[in-house]
Structures are given as C-alpha cells and as structure tokens.
Motif scaffolding. Structure first.
Motif, mmCIF file in Angstrom:
data_model
loop_
_atom_site.group_PDB
_atom_site.id
_atom_site.type_symbol
_atom_site.label_atom_id
_atom_site.label_comp_id
_atom_site.label_asym_id
_atom_site.label_seq_id
_atom_site.Cartn_x
_atom_site.Cartn_y
_atom_site.Cartn_z
ATOM 1 N N LEU A 1 -5.470 -4.964 3.118
ATOM 2 C CA LEU A 1 -5.161 -5.071 4.549
ATOM 3 C C LEU A 1 -4.280 -6.271 4.860
ATOM 4 C CD1 LEU A 1 -8.595 -4.066 6.106
ATOM 5 C CD2 LEU A 1 -6.487 -2.711 6.105
ATOM 6 N N LEU A 2 -4.465 -7.373 4.144
ATOM 7 C CA LEU A 2 -3.608 -8.541 4.377
ATOM 8 C C LEU A 2 -2.157 -8.267 4.011
ATOM 9 C CD1 LEU A 2 -5.849 -11.546 3.271
ATOM 10 C CD2 LEU A 2 -5.249 -10.839 5.596
ATOM 11 N N HIS A 3 -1.935 -7.323 3.102
ATOM 12 C CA HIS A 3 -0.554 -7.005 2.723
ATOM 13 C C HIS A 3 0.231 -6.339 3.854
ATOM 14 C CE1 HIS A 3 -0.511 -8.536 -1.242
ATOM 15 N NE2 HIS A 3 -1.354 -7.651 -1.762
ATOM 16 N N PHE A 4 -0.443 -5.870 4.890
ATOM 17 C CA PHE A 4 0.287 -5.325 6.037
ATOM 18 C C PHE A 4 1.036 -6.425 6.775
ATOM 19 C CE2 PHE A 4 -2.643 -1.846 5.296
ATOM 20 C CZ PHE A 4 -1.825 -0.737 5.506
ATOM 21 N N SER A 5 0.538 -7.656 6.692
ATOM 22 C CA SER A 5 1.230 -8.770 7.347
ATOM 23 C C SER A 5 1.815 -9.774 6.366
ATOM 24 C CB SER A 5 0.288 -9.485 8.312
ATOM 25 O OG SER A 5 -0.870 -9.923 7.648
ATOM 26 N N VAL A 6 1.294 -9.813 5.142
ATOM 27 C CA VAL A 6 1.797 -10.732 4.112
ATOM 28 C C VAL A 6 2.061 -9.909 2.855
ATOM 29 C CG1 VAL A 6 1.341 -12.835 2.794
ATOM 30 C CG2 VAL A 6 0.340 -12.576 5.069
ATOM 31 N N PRO A 7 3.326 -9.611 2.553
ATOM 32 C CA PRO A 7 3.628 -8.673 1.465
ATOM 33 C C PRO A 7 3.479 -9.202 0.043
ATOM 34 C CG PRO A 7 5.646 -9.472 2.457
ATOM 35 C CD PRO A 7 4.512 -10.040 3.269
ATOM 36 N N ASN A 8 3.147 -10.472 -0.106
ATOM 37 C CA ASN A 8 3.051 -11.044 -1.457
ATOM 38 C C ASN A 8 1.696 -11.726 -1.635
ATOM 39 O OD1 ASN A 8 3.219 -13.699 -0.264
ATOM 40 N ND2 ASN A 8 5.401 -13.310 -0.026
#
Length: 107
Positions: free
Chosen positions: A68-75
């Motif tokens: 879910l964090l990858h929706f706002s932070v791609p790395n």
C-alpha cells in the motif's frame, strides 16, 4: 480457520489498512504467485500470494503495508522505510522472517 474464512479475513485486513493509509484499492485478489508475496499497480490493483493465508497476521500486515505504501512511494528509499517504521515498528524483523521462509521454500 477455513481457507475461505482466512481469505476473507485477509481481504478485510487489506481494506482496513487501505482506509488507514488513504489508498484507493480498485481490485484486490489473492492468488498463487511464484516469485513474490505481492504486487501492485499504479491504477489501484493489488495481488497477494495465497501462501500468505497460512502465515500469522503480523506478516500479513508487513506485506499489506509494504504494498500500500508503494501507491505513494514507488521505491524502498528513506521515506518508504520511515513510513514502514512508523506504521509497523520493527518491520525489518518481519522482512527477515519472510525472506527466510522464501529461501526455505526454494531449498
């Protein structure tokens, strides 16, 4: 808990975390995956490995929050790591447990 019940419980947990992290999930599936615990796409699709259903809920949370964090932070940079720490505490220990399980399964 039966497989269907665990799957529903897992999906419910994903939705709870998505609400908490303000992520819009368009599609959520739990299916066999060969090489990953999960994947996500920028258009709101989440896929989780069905092997997660056999793990404890702490590991569920690690994989769910990770994706879910990858929706706002791609790395996996400093911001992502600090958010993982903020939401899960010692996430590195969970990450290590999953890595051990994955390598054991390949042996």
């Amino acid at each position: 808990m039966a497989d269907a019940a665990r799957k529903q419980a897992f999906k419910h947990r994903v939705r709870e975390w998505a609400d908490r992290l303000d992520v819009k999930v368009v599609q959520l599936s739990v299916r066999p995956m060969r090489r990953k615990w999960a994947s996500c796409s920028t258009n709101g699709r989440l896929n989780f490995n069905d092997e997660l259903l056999g793990l404890d809920t702490g590991l569920w949370d690690y994989v769910i929050v990770h994706e879910l964090l990858h929706f706002s932070v791609p790395n996996h940079g400093k911001l992502w790591k600090s958010l993982m720490q903020a939401h899960l505490g010692d996430y590195a220990a969970m990450e290590a447990r999953l890595a051990d399980m994955a390598s054991s399964a390949r042996d």
